[in-house]
Design a protein around this motif. Structure first.
Motif, PDB file in Angstrom:
ATOM      1  N   LYS A 192       0.748  -1.113   0.016  1.00 36.58           N
ATOM      2  CA  LYS A 192      -0.029   0.018   0.098  1.00 36.58           C
ATOM      3  C   LYS A 192       0.855   1.174  -0.142  1.00 36.58           C
ATOM      4  O   LYS A 192       2.090   1.098   0.378  1.00 36.58           O
ATOM      5  N   LYS A 193       0.512   2.330  -0.470  1.00 34.66           N
ATOM      6  CA  LYS A 193       1.000   3.685  -0.381  1.00 34.66           C
ATOM      7  C   LYS A 193       2.365   3.646  -1.082  1.00 34.66           C
ATOM      8  O   LYS A 193       3.622   3.815  -0.648  1.00 34.66           O
ATOM      9  N   VAL A 194       2.447   3.078  -2.354  1.00 40.40           N
ATOM     10  CA  VAL A 194       3.566   2.636  -3.147  1.00 40.40           C
ATOM     11  C   VAL A 194       4.041   3.967  -3.686  1.00 40.40           C
ATOM     12  O   VAL A 194       3.277   4.669  -4.269  1.00 40.40           O
ATOM     13  N   VAL A 195       5.391   3.900  -3.812  1.00 38.73           N
ATOM     14  CA  VAL A 195       6.121   5.412  -4.270  1.00 38.73           C
ATOM     15  C   VAL A 195       6.993   4.352  -5.223  1.00 38.73           C
ATOM     16  O   VAL A 195       7.881   3.723  -4.824  1.00 38.73           O
ATOM     17  N   GLN A 196       7.203   4.966  -6.489  1.00 30.86           N
ATOM     18  CA  GLN A 196       8.364   4.283  -7.276  1.00 30.86           C
ATOM     19  C   GLN A 196       9.244   5.226  -7.088  1.00 30.86           C
ATOM     20  O   GLN A 196       9.406   6.594  -7.415  1.00 30.86           O
ATOM     21  N   TYR A 197      10.683   4.720  -6.720  1.00 31.70           N
ATOM     22  CA  TYR A 197      11.776   5.464  -6.542  1.00 31.70           C
ATOM     23  C   TYR A 197      12.931   5.285  -7.768  1.00 31.70           C
ATOM     24  O   TYR A 197      13.873   5.913  -7.953  1.00 31.70           O
ATOM     25  N   ASN A 198      12.835   4.186  -8.711  1.00 29.53           N
ATOM     26  CA  ASN A 198      13.745   3.940  -9.633  1.00 29.53           C
ATOM     27  C   ASN A 198      12.925   3.702 -11.005  1.00 29.53           C
ATOM     28  O   ASN A 198      12.101   2.873 -11.181  1.00 29.53           O
ATOM     29  N   SER A 199      13.744   4.360 -12.020  1.00 31.09           N
ATOM     30  CA  SER A 199      13.302   3.771 -13.541  1.00 31.09           C
ATOM     31  C   SER A 199      14.547   4.086 -14.320  1.00 31.09           C
ATOM     32  O   SER A 199      14.463   3.775 -15.542  1.00 31.09           O
ATOM     33  N   VAL A 200      15.916   4.105 -13.825  1.00 29.21           N
ATOM     34  CA  VAL A 200      17.119   4.233 -14.454  1.00 29.21           C
ATOM     35  C   VAL A 200      17.300   2.693 -15.318  1.00 29.21           C
ATOM     36  O   VAL A 200      16.889   1.662 -14.480  1.00 29.21           O
ATOM     37  N   ARG A 201      17.269   2.676 -16.655  1.00 32.15           N
ATOM     38  CA  ARG A 201      17.550   1.623 -17.156  1.00 32.15           C
ATOM     39  C   ARG A 201      16.179   0.655 -17.066  1.00 32.15           C
ATOM     40  O   ARG A 201      16.066  -0.705 -17.258  1.00 32.15           O
ATOM     41  N   ASN A 202      14.926   1.153 -16.915  1.00 33.78           N
ATOM     42  CA  ASN A 202      13.839   0.430 -16.480  1.00 33.78           C
ATOM     43  C   ASN A 202      14.197  -0.646 -15.392  1.00 33.78           C
ATOM     44  O   ASN A 202      13.251  -1.804 -15.310  1.00 33.78           O
ATOM     45  N   MET A 203      14.929  -0.645 -14.642  1.00 30.15           N
ATOM     46  CA  MET A 203      15.140  -1.726 -13.434  1.00 30.15           C
ATOM     47  C   MET A 203      14.344  -0.882 -12.280  1.00 30.15           C
ATOM     48  O   MET A 203      14.906  -0.513 -11.487  1.00 30.15           O
ATOM     49  N   LEU A 204      13.095  -1.149 -12.317  1.00 29.69           N
ATOM     50  CA  LEU A 204      11.975  -0.559 -11.298  1.00 29.69           C
ATOM     51  C   LEU A 204      12.230  -1.153 -10.153  1.00 29.69           C
ATOM     52  O   LEU A 204      12.724  -2.046  -9.696  1.00 29.69           O
ATOM     53  N   GLY A 205      12.040   0.073  -9.382  1.00 31.15           N
ATOM     54  CA  GLY A 205      12.211  -0.116  -7.720  1.00 31.15           C
ATOM     55  C   GLY A 205      10.939   0.628  -7.023  1.00 31.15           C
ATOM     56  O   GLY A 205      10.733   1.788  -7.552  1.00 31.15           O
ATOM     57  N   PHE A 206      10.139   0.194  -6.061  1.00 33.09           N
ATOM     58  CA  PHE A 206       9.218   0.638  -5.254  1.00 33.09           C
ATOM     59  C   PHE A 206       9.200   0.497  -3.888  1.00 33.09           C
ATOM     60  O   PHE A 206      10.061  -0.286  -3.246  1.00 33.09           O
ATOM     61  N   THR A 207       8.693   1.512  -3.271  1.00 32.76           N
ATOM     62  CA  THR A 207       8.603   1.474  -1.620  1.00 32.76           C
ATOM     63  C   THR A 207       7.227   1.517  -1.231  1.00 32.76           C
ATOM     64  O   THR A 207       6.501   2.318  -1.864  1.00 32.76           O
ATOM     65  N   GLY A 208       6.625   0.688  -0.307  1.00 36.59           N
ATOM     66  CA  GLY A 208       5.398   0.622   0.030  1.00 36.59           C
ATOM     67  C   GLY A 208       5.088   0.021   1.538  1.00 36.59           C
ATOM     68  O   GLY A 208       6.163  -0.176   2.061  1.00 36.59           O
ATOM     69  N   ILE A 209       4.049  -0.114   2.014  1.00 31.44           N
ATOM     70  CA  ILE A 209       3.620  -0.747   3.258  1.00 31.44           C
ATOM     71  C   ILE A 209       3.037  -2.210   2.831  1.00 31.44           C
ATOM     72  O   ILE A 209       2.297  -2.192   2.118  1.00 31.44           O
ATOM     73  N   ALA A 210       3.722  -3.097   3.559  1.00 33.96           N
ATOM     74  CA  ALA A 210       3.446  -4.467   3.477  1.00 33.96           C
ATOM     75  C   ALA A 210       2.191  -4.761   4.381  1.00 33.96           C
ATOM     76  O   ALA A 210       1.810  -4.145   5.120  1.00 33.96           O
ATOM     77  N   PRO A 211       1.425  -5.765   4.122  1.00 34.78           N
ATOM     78  CA  PRO A 211       0.407  -6.226   5.001  1.00 34.78           C
ATOM     79  C   PRO A 211       0.503  -6.204   6.167  1.00 34.78           C
ATOM     80  O   PRO A 211      -0.363  -6.034   7.119  1.00 34.78           O
ATOM     81  N   ASN A 212       1.613  -6.638   6.814  1.00 29.94           N
ATOM     82  CA  ASN A 212       1.803  -6.788   8.140  1.00 29.94           C
ATOM     83  C   ASN A 212       2.389  -5.308   8.853  1.00 29.94           C
ATOM     84  O   ASN A 212       2.748  -5.251  10.037  1.00 29.94           O
ATOM     85  N   GLY A 213       2.439  -4.140   8.112  1.00 28.28           N
ATOM     86  CA  GLY A 213       2.352  -2.665   8.502  1.00 28.28           C
ATOM     87  C   GLY A 213       3.946  -2.391   8.373  1.00 28.28           C
ATOM     88  O   GLY A 213       4.216  -1.087   8.395  1.00 28.28           O
ATOM     89  N   LYS A 214       4.859  -3.328   7.942  1.00 31.28           N
ATOM     90  CA  LYS A 214       6.127  -2.721   7.833  1.00 31.28           C
ATOM     91  C   LYS A 214       6.435  -2.044   6.361  1.00 31.28           C
ATOM     92  O   LYS A 214       5.775  -2.788   5.461  1.00 31.28           O
TER      93      LYS A 214
END
Ligand code: HPA
Length: 233
Positions: A34-56
């Protein structure tokens, strides 16, 4: 920003799931976080940060295929972003008749035929192993979810297409090695050198003994179970 990742400091969580395929990283982020933010698209090697179902708060980063590519992302995650836990979620070829397609394997150790560790250890052999705490927890989470997992040794190779006999998998199968992939030995070696925690969880996409293999769409189910275990960690 590091050379291959354009995140700002703090944008990447301390725990990162590391699939080889960047579109899998996107799929995991969309499906599980949840609340996903994409932090990388260099070379299309995508990276995301968000909140897992356990809240972490966790991140998901594509690593590309093979140890040289995984080494680039792992080094930068550790050295430039302070990542402390890396969980690879990937696919592998089975070396056992008893592990058909869709089986899930947790890699306790990873042998390798790679020139990378040959050079690093001056021809001597290092045994790359999983972090025991993560391994123990993954096994516990899988039993709680009633998902069958097999814990054992795998091999990480440099070549997907082998052209010289004997093929590496045939040599290592004789010693009880369960599966073949192309990344984990470097991940576990870098984790040891940098004093972080690493674990690899794999789903079997093909069987080198029986010749069986799964279509990409059929992989989704077991991939989902594997990722569920990983996000719970
Ligand atoms: N070889 C190397 N890596 C793999 C394989 C294989 O047969 N199957 C899935 N990943």
């Amino acid at each position: 920003m590091s050379i291959h990742i354009e995140a700002t400091p703090g944008q990447i969580a301390e725990t990162v799931l590391l699939p080889g395929d960047p579109l899998r990283a996107q799929w995991i982020a969309k499906k599980f976080l949840k609340k996903v933010v994409q932090y990388n698209s260099v070379r299309n090697m995508l990276g995301f940060t968000g909140i897992a179902p356990n809240g972490k708060r966790i991140s998901v980063q594509g690593s590309g295929m093979g140890m040289p590519s995984l080494g680039i992302y792992t080094n930068e995650l550790i050295k430039d972003y302070g990542v402390k836990n890396i969980i690879r979620v990937g696919s592998a070829g089975s070396l056992s008749e008893r592990l058909p397609c869709n089986s899930i394997i947790i890699a306790a150790g990873a042998c390798t035929d790679s020139g990378m560790n040959d050079r690093r250890f001056h021809g001597m052999n290092f045994a790359p192993i999983a972090n025991w705490g993560l391994l123990k927890k993954a096994d516990k989470v899988a039993s709680k979810m009633k998902v069958d997992v097999t814990v054992g040794n795998i091999i990480s190779v440099d070549k997907f297409y082998e052209d010289v006999e004997p093929h590496t998998w045939k040599v290592f199968k004789e010693y009880g090695v369960l599966a073949i992939e192309m990344e984990t030995a470097e991940l576990y070696t870098l984790a040891a050198k940098n004093e972080i925690n690493a674990l690899t969880i794999l789903t079997i996409s093909d069987n080198l003994v029986t010749g069986d293999h799964l279509s990409a769409s059929k992989r989704e189910r077991s991939f989902k179970d594997m990722v569920k275990i990983a996000v719970e960690l």
